[in-house]
Write a protein that holds these residues in place. Structure first.
Motif, PDB file in Angstrom:
ATOM      1  N   GLY B  55       1.299  -0.780   0.224  1.00  0.00           N
ATOM      2  CA  GLY B  55      -0.204   0.211   0.362  1.00  0.00           C
ATOM      3  C   GLY B  55       0.471   1.391   0.082  1.00  0.00           C
ATOM      4  N   GLY B  56       2.190   0.691  -0.075  1.00  0.00           N
ATOM      5  CA  GLY B  56       2.608   2.478  -0.732  1.00  0.00           C
ATOM      6  C   GLY B  56       3.481   2.406   0.702  1.00  0.00           C
ATOM      7  N   PHE B  57       3.598   1.612   2.041  1.00  0.00           N
ATOM      8  CA  PHE B  57       4.528   1.740   3.206  1.00  0.00           C
ATOM      9  C   PHE B  57       5.066   0.548   3.183  1.00  0.00           C
ATOM     10  CE2 PHE B  57       0.123   4.391   3.104  1.00  0.00           C
ATOM     11  CZ  PHE B  57       1.025   5.695   3.547  1.00  0.00           C
ATOM     12  N   GLY B  58       6.203   0.495   4.182  1.00  0.00           N
ATOM     13  CA  GLY B  58       7.208  -0.326   4.414  1.00  0.00           C
ATOM     14  C   GLY B  58       6.603  -0.756   5.276  1.00  0.00           C
ATOM     15  N   PHE B  59       7.666  -1.797   6.101  1.00  0.00           N
ATOM     16  CA  PHE B  59       7.226  -2.531   7.537  1.00  0.00           C
ATOM     17  C   PHE B  59       7.331  -2.187   8.761  1.00  0.00           C
ATOM     18  CE2 PHE B  59       8.580  -5.549  10.882  1.00  0.00           C
ATOM     19  CZ  PHE B  59       7.533  -6.358  10.847  1.00  0.00           C
ATOM     20  N   GLY B  60       8.278  -0.532   8.705  1.00  0.00           N
ATOM     21  CA  GLY B  60       8.509   0.011   9.415  1.00  0.00           C
ATOM     22  C   GLY B  60       7.065   0.945  10.102  1.00  0.00           C
ATOM     23  N   GLN B  61       7.088   1.631   8.625  1.00  0.00           N
ATOM     24  CA  GLN B  61       5.539   2.503   8.547  1.00  0.00           C
ATOM     25  C   GLN B  61       4.113   1.540   8.942  1.00  0.00           C
ATOM     26  OE1 GLN B  61       6.922   3.555   4.330  1.00  0.00           O
ATOM     27  NE2 GLN B  61       6.744   5.996   4.883  1.00  0.00           N
ATOM     28  N   THR B  62       4.257   0.185   8.878  1.00  0.00           N
ATOM     29  CA  THR B  62       3.024  -0.102   9.300  1.00  0.00           C
ATOM     30  C   THR B  62       3.294  -0.796  10.918  1.00  0.00           C
ATOM     31  OG1 THR B  62       3.244  -0.940   6.867  1.00  0.00           O
ATOM     32  CG2 THR B  62       1.302  -2.339   8.610  1.00  0.00           C
ATOM     33  N   LEU B  63       4.531  -0.843  10.911  1.00  0.00           N
ATOM     34  CA  LEU B  63       5.096  -1.181  12.425  1.00  0.00           C
ATOM     35  C   LEU B  63       4.253   0.154  13.432  1.00  0.00           C
ATOM     36  CD1 LEU B  63       4.837  -3.269  14.284  1.00  0.00           C
ATOM     37  CD2 LEU B  63       7.206  -2.826  14.433  1.00  0.00           C
ATOM     38  N   THR B  64       4.989   0.888  12.829  1.00  0.00           N
ATOM     39  CA  THR B  64       4.895   2.561  13.268  1.00  0.00           C
ATOM     40  C   THR B  64       2.765   2.434  13.524  1.00  0.00           C
ATOM     41  OG1 THR B  64       6.835   3.114  12.446  1.00  0.00           O
ATOM     42  CG2 THR B  64       5.280   5.531  13.379  1.00  0.00           C
ATOM     43  N   TYR B  65       2.247   2.173  12.680  1.00  0.00           N
ATOM     44  CA  TYR B  65       1.188   2.721  12.290  1.00  0.00           C
ATOM     45  C   TYR B  65       0.097   1.856  13.689  1.00  0.00           C
ATOM     46  CZ  TYR B  65      -3.338   2.352  11.603  1.00  0.00           C
ATOM     47  OH  TYR B  65      -5.228   1.501  11.324  1.00  0.00           O
ATOM     48  N   PHE B  66       0.758   0.866  13.445  1.00  0.00           N
ATOM     49  CA  PHE B  66      -0.158  -0.157  14.264  1.00  0.00           C
ATOM     50  C   PHE B  66       0.384   0.178  16.173  1.00  0.00           C
ATOM     51  CE2 PHE B  66      -0.946  -3.351  11.242  1.00  0.00           C
ATOM     52  CZ  PHE B  66      -2.029  -3.109  11.373  1.00  0.00           C
ATOM     53  N   VAL B  67       1.390   0.638  16.178  1.00  0.00           N
ATOM     54  CA  VAL B  67       1.912   1.290  17.636  1.00  0.00           C
ATOM     55  C   VAL B  67       1.022   2.193  18.525  1.00  0.00           C
ATOM     56  CG1 VAL B  67       4.363   1.984  19.236  1.00  0.00           C
ATOM     57  CG2 VAL B  67       4.621  -0.338  18.148  1.00  0.00           C
ATOM     58  N   THR B  68       1.138   3.111  17.052  1.00  0.00           N
ATOM     59  CA  THR B  68       0.471   4.561  17.337  1.00  0.00           C
ATOM     60  C   THR B  68      -0.985   4.251  17.850  1.00  0.00           C
ATOM     61  OG1 THR B  68       1.494   4.893  16.033  1.00  0.00           O
ATOM     62  CG2 THR B  68      -0.217   6.515  16.381  1.00  0.00           C
ATOM     63  N   LEU B  69      -1.583   2.921  17.464  1.00  0.00           N
ATOM     64  CA  LEU B  69      -3.260   2.734  17.181  1.00  0.00           C
ATOM     65  C   LEU B  69      -3.261   1.839  18.786  1.00  0.00           C
ATOM     66  CD1 LEU B  69      -5.168   3.057  15.061  1.00  0.00           C
ATOM     67  CD2 LEU B  69      -5.175   0.151  15.314  1.00  0.00           C
ATOM     68  N   ILE B  70      -2.456   1.519  19.312  1.00  0.00           N
ATOM     69  CA  ILE B  70      -2.617   0.556  20.730  1.00  0.00           C
ATOM     70  C   ILE B  70      -2.325   2.005  21.494  1.00  0.00           C
ATOM     71  CG2 ILE B  70      -1.168  -0.650  23.080  1.00  0.00           C
ATOM     72  CD1 ILE B  70      -0.171  -2.565  20.217  1.00  0.00           C
ATOM     73  N   VAL B  71      -0.888   2.729  21.639  1.00  0.00           N
ATOM     74  CA  VAL B  71      -0.967   4.343  22.164  1.00  0.00           C
ATOM     75  C   VAL B  71      -1.941   4.604  22.481  1.00  0.00           C
ATOM     76  CG1 VAL B  71       0.064   5.901  22.502  1.00  0.00           C
ATOM     77  CG2 VAL B  71       1.941   3.706  22.640  1.00  0.00           C
ATOM     78  N   VAL B  72      -2.674   5.461  21.275  1.00  0.00           N
ATOM     79  CA  VAL B  72      -4.095   6.444  21.242  1.00  0.00           C
ATOM     80  C   VAL B  72      -5.178   5.325  21.498  1.00  0.00           C
ATOM     81  CG1 VAL B  72      -5.845   6.560  19.368  1.00  0.00           C
ATOM     82  CG2 VAL B  72      -3.161   7.412  18.714  1.00  0.00           C
ATOM     83  N   GLN B  73      -4.991   4.303  21.993  1.00  0.00           N
ATOM     84  CA  GLN B  73      -6.572   3.170  22.236  1.00  0.00           C
ATOM     85  C   GLN B  73      -6.606   3.799  23.458  1.00  0.00           C
ATOM     86  OE1 GLN B  73      -6.452  -0.886  21.369  1.00  0.00           O
ATOM     87  NE2 GLN B  73      -8.683  -1.036  21.744  1.00  0.00           N
ATOM     88  N   PHE B  74      -5.290   3.530  24.201  1.00  0.00           N
ATOM     89  CA  PHE B  74      -5.080   3.427  25.442  1.00  0.00           C
ATOM     90  C   PHE B  74      -5.816   5.546  26.412  1.00  0.00           C
ATOM     91  CE2 PHE B  74      -4.153  -0.699  25.102  1.00  0.00           C
ATOM     92  CZ  PHE B  74      -4.034  -1.247  26.798  1.00  0.00           C
ATOM     93  N   PHE B  75      -5.430   5.605  25.511  1.00  0.00           N
ATOM     94  CA  PHE B  75      -5.430   7.152  25.185  1.00  0.00           C
ATOM     95  C   PHE B  75      -7.063   8.164  25.557  1.00  0.00           C
ATOM     96  CE2 PHE B  75      -1.262   8.145  26.510  1.00  0.00           C
ATOM     97  CZ  PHE B  75      -1.019   8.637  27.219  1.00  0.00           C
ATOM     98  N   ILE B  76      -7.598   7.233  24.182  1.00  0.00           N
ATOM     99  CA  ILE B  76      -8.919   7.905  24.207  1.00  0.00           C
ATOM    100  C   ILE B  76      -9.490   6.600  23.621  1.00  0.00           C
ATOM    101  CG2 ILE B  76      -7.830   9.997  22.931  1.00  0.00           C
ATOM    102  CD1 ILE B  76      -8.221   8.709  20.489  1.00  0.00           C
ATOM    103  N   GLY B  77      -9.764   5.875  23.978  1.00  0.00           N
ATOM    104  CA  GLY B  77     -10.802   4.496  23.749  1.00  0.00           C
ATOM    105  C   GLY B  77     -12.020   4.298  24.607  1.00  0.00           C
ATOM    106  N   ALA B  78     -12.866   4.242  24.205  1.00  0.00           N
ATOM    107  CA  ALA B  78     -13.778   3.557  25.625  1.00  0.00           C
ATOM    108  C   ALA B  78     -13.547   2.191  25.611  1.00  0.00           C
ATOM    109  CB  ALA B  78     -15.094   3.787  24.693  1.00  0.00           C
ATOM    110  N   PHE B  79     -13.577   1.950  26.924  1.00  0.00           N
ATOM    111  CA  PHE B  79     -13.366   0.674  27.504  1.00  0.00           C
ATOM    112  C   PHE B  79     -14.587   0.144  27.576  1.00  0.00           C
ATOM    113  CE2 PHE B  79      -9.118   2.040  26.801  1.00  0.00           C
ATOM    114  CZ  PHE B  79      -8.375   1.280  27.140  1.00  0.00           C
ATOM    115  N   ASN B  80     -14.979  -0.164  28.836  1.00  0.00           N
ATOM    116  CA  ASN B  80     -16.234  -0.654  29.515  1.00  0.00           C
ATOM    117  C   ASN B  80     -17.641   0.452  29.357  1.00  0.00           C
ATOM    118  OD1 ASN B  80     -14.988   0.133  31.298  1.00  0.00           O
ATOM    119  ND2 ASN B  80     -14.699  -1.702  32.307  1.00  0.00           N
TER     120      ASN B  80
END
Lengths: 264, 269
Positions: B55-80
C-alpha cells in the motif's frame, strides 16, 4: 459414575440449554450475528492483506483462509461446548456459588465445564466448517475419507488443548480470587493460532510453537488437508493434547483445595 | 459557571481515584496489548517478506501505525463505559442522577476522561519496555504540523468513541441486555476503525465508504495523521467532517437520553 451416566447428564444439560435458547430467540439471533461478524472480520483481514502480497510465510491466499477457518472452527467449538460454563466457573468461585457444582454427584471439572452449551457458537462452527470446505474447493484439493477423519481427530486434539488452556487461565481465580478479565488473555494467545508456523522465528518459535502449542493445533490439521498425513506432527499434537489436559486437571484439582465454600 | 465546572472536576477526581484502584487491571491489559502487537509483528513481517511495499508503505511504517494505534487506544478508547451505563440503568443507580442538578452525559464523560488519564499513563510502561526491541523499526514522519492536527483529531476521536459508547449504553432503556450489541459494534469498529489493518489498504471504493462513517474518525484518522498515512491537505479537509460527526453523535446521544427516560421506571422507596 459410569461414562454412560455422564453422557446422560450432558444430554440433559443440552436439552435445558436448547429450551432456554428457544425462550430467548432474539438473543440467539444477535449472538449468532456477533460471532458471524467476528469470523468475517478475520477472513476479510486475510483477503485485504493478500490484495497487496502474494504469500505469507509461504502460504497462499486460500491456504491462509483454510488455516484461519481451522482456527475459527476450533475456537467456535470451544465457545459452543464449554465457554459459558468455564466463564461462569470463574465467577461462581468468586461468589461462592461454586458450592452448587461441588454438591453434585460427579467429577467437579466435568460438572463445571459442561453445564451449558452455546447454540450460537455451534451454529457458527458449522459456518467455519463451510469456510474450510470453500477454501479446500478453491485450492482444488480432494481429501479422502481418511484425510477427513484425520482432520477431524486433529481438530478434536486442538479443542482439548484450547479447553485445557482456558481451564488453566480461569483456574487462576482459586489463587487470585478475582480473575475477571483473565479470559481476555486466552483470546490474545489464541490469535497466534491464525499464523503459519513458518512465520515464527527465534524466541517466538520456541514459545508459541513448542512450549504453548497454539500454533501447532491449527497448522497441523490445515497441513494435513494440504499435504496429507505427517505421522510426526500428528503424534506430537496428540501427545500435547494429553499433556495439556493432564496439566489442566492437575491445576484445577490443586485450585479446588484452596476453594473456601460460601456456606456459613 | 465555576460551580458547574467544579461539579465535574469533582466527578473527574473521584473517577481518577476509582481508576487508580484498578491500575493493575489496566496494566495487565496494556501488557496484553503488546502481546497482540507480537501477533501483528509476526503477521506483517511475514507479509512484507514477499512484498517489501504494501500500500505504498514499508514494514517500519506499518508497525509504527499499529504501535501508535495501541497508544492512541489507551488514551482515547472507550473500554467499558457502555457496560457501566448499562449497569447503572439496570440497577436503578441512574435514578440518583435524575434527582440531582447534574448532567449525566457530562458526569460520565468526566469519569471517562479520568479513566483515560490512568490507562494512557499505564500504556507508556510496556511501551517503554518494548522500545529497545522495536525502537529501531519505528518510523515517524517529520513535521510539527502532524502533532498540531493529530492532537485535536485525537481529542475529537475520543469524543466520538465516548459518545458511541454512551449511545449503546442508552439502548438499555429499550433492551436491558445490550452485551450482544456492544460486541457487534466492537467487531465493526475493529474492521472499520483500522484496528485489523490500515484502512488505506482497502480497495479505493471501500476506503471512500469508510471515510463517510464515524468509525474512520475514531482511531484510524488520528493515528494516520501522526504516522504519515494522511497528507496535510487531506487531514485539513477531514477534520471538519470529524467535528461534524462529534456534533451529530452528541445530538443522537441527547435524543436517546430524552426518549429513553420516557420509558424508564424509577422504583424505590
Amino acid at each position: 459414575m459410569s461414562p454412560g451416566r455422564y453422557f446422560t447428564i450432558w444430554l440433559a444439560c443440552i436439552r435445558y440449554t436448547l429450551v432456554r435458547t428457544l425462550m430467548f430467540r432474539g438473543d440467539f439471533f444477535i449472538w449468532s450475528l456477533v460471532e458471524l461478524c467476528w469470523m468475517s472480520v478475520n477472513v476479510l483481514m486475510i483477503l485485504v492483506i493478500y490484495q497487496h502480497t502474494a504469500s505469507i510465510a509461504g502460504w497462499s491466499e486460500y491456504q491462509m483462509v483454510l488455516l484461519v477457518a481451522t482456527a475459527m472452527l476450533i475456537q467456535r467449538l470451544l465457545m459452543g461446548f464449554f465457554w459459558t460454563s468455564i466463564f461462569e466457573m470463574g465467577r461462581n468461585v468468586r461468589t461462592g456459588d461454586f458450592d452448587f457444582v461441588l454438591a453434585q454427584p460427579g467429577n467437579p471439572l466435568f460438572m463445571a465445564s459442561t453445564r451449558k452449551i452455546d447454540p450460537d457458537g455451534l451454529a457458527n462452527s458449522v459456518l467455519a466448517l463451510g469456510v474450510v470446505a470453500y477454501a479446500v474447493h478453491r485450492l482444488g484439493l480432494h481429501p479422502g475419507a481418511l484425510d477427513l477423519a484425520l482432520y477431524a481427530a486433529l481438530v478434536l486434539c486442538g479443542l482439548v488443548i484450547h479447553f485445557s488452556i482456558l481451564v488453566l487461565t480461569i483456574s487462576l481465580v482459586f489463587w487470585l480470587k478475582n480473575a475477571q478479565g483473565m479470559e481476555g488473555s486466552y483470546f490474545t494467545l489464541a490469535d497466534f493460532g491464525r499464523l503459519p508456523r513458518a512465520a515464527f522465528k527465534g524466541a517466538s518459535r520456541i514459545l508459541f510453537v513448542w512450549i504453548l502449542p497454539l500454533v501447532v493445533v491449527t497448522n497441523v490439521p490445515a497441513r494435513t488437508l494440504l499435504q496429507g498425513f505427517h505421522p510426526g506432527w500428528v503424534a506430537w499434537t496428540a501427545a500435547m493434547a494429553a499433556a495439556w489436559f493432564s496439566l489442566a486437571v492437575f491445576v484445577f484439582n490443586r485450585g479446588l483445595r484452596r476453594y473456601s465454600s460460601a456456606s456459613s | 459557571m465555576y460551580a458547574v465546572l467544579n461539579k465535574y472536576r469533582t466527578a473527574f477526581l473521584i473517577g481518577l481515584q476509582s481508576n487508580v484502584v484498578y491500575r493493575w487491571n489496566f496494566a495487565i491489559r496494556s501488557c496484553f496489548s503488546f502481546v497482540q502487537l507480537a501477533v501483528i509483528f509476526i503477521l506483517w513481517r511475514a507479509a512484507y517478506a514477499s512484498s517489501p511495499d504494501i500500500g505504498g508503505f514499508g514494514f517500519g511504517q506499518t508497525l509504527t501505525y499499529f504501535v501508535t494505534l495501541i497508544v492512541v487506544q489507551f488514551f482515547i478508547g472507550a473500554f467499558n463505559e457502555d457496560y457501566q451505563i448499562n449497569e447503572e440503568i439496570r440497577n436503578g443507580l441512574i435514578n440518583q442522577f435524575l434527582l440531582k442538578p447534574i448532567n449525566y452525559f457530562s458526569y460520565r464523560f468526566s469519569i471517562f476522561t479520568a479513566a483515560r488519564v490512568v490507562s494512557g499513563s499505564l500504556v507508556l510502561v510496556p511501551l517503554l519496555a518494548a522500545l529497545p526491541l522495536l525502537g529501531h523499526l519505528l518510523v515517524f514522519p517529520h513535521g510539527a504540523w502532524r502533532l498540531a492536527l493529530g492532537l485535536p483529531a485525537m481529542v475529537m476521536g475520543g469524543l466520538i468513541q465516548f459518545t458511541i459508547a454512551f449511545c449503546f449504553g442508552m439502548f438499555t432503556f429499550w433492551f436491558l441486555e445490550i452485551q450482544g450489541f456492544i460486541i457487534l459494534s466492537l467487531a465493526l469498529e475493529s474492521i472499520l476503525g483500522g484496528q485489523m489493518f490500515p484502512l488505506d489498504l482497502l480497495p479505493r471504493a471501500a476506503f471512500r465508504v469508510t471515510q463517510c462513517l464515524p468509525f474512520y474518525y475514531q482511531m484510524y484518522f488520528p493515528a494516520a495523521i501522526l504516522t504519515g498515512r494522511i497528507s496535510g491537505h487531506v487531514a485539513l479537509r477531514q477534520l471538519p467532517v470529524q467535528a461534524a460527526w462529534v456534533v451529530g453523535l452528541f445530538g443522537l446521544a441527547a435524543l436517546l437520553w430524552k426518549r429513553g427516560l420516557r420509558r424508564h421506571t424509577a422504583v424505590g422507596g
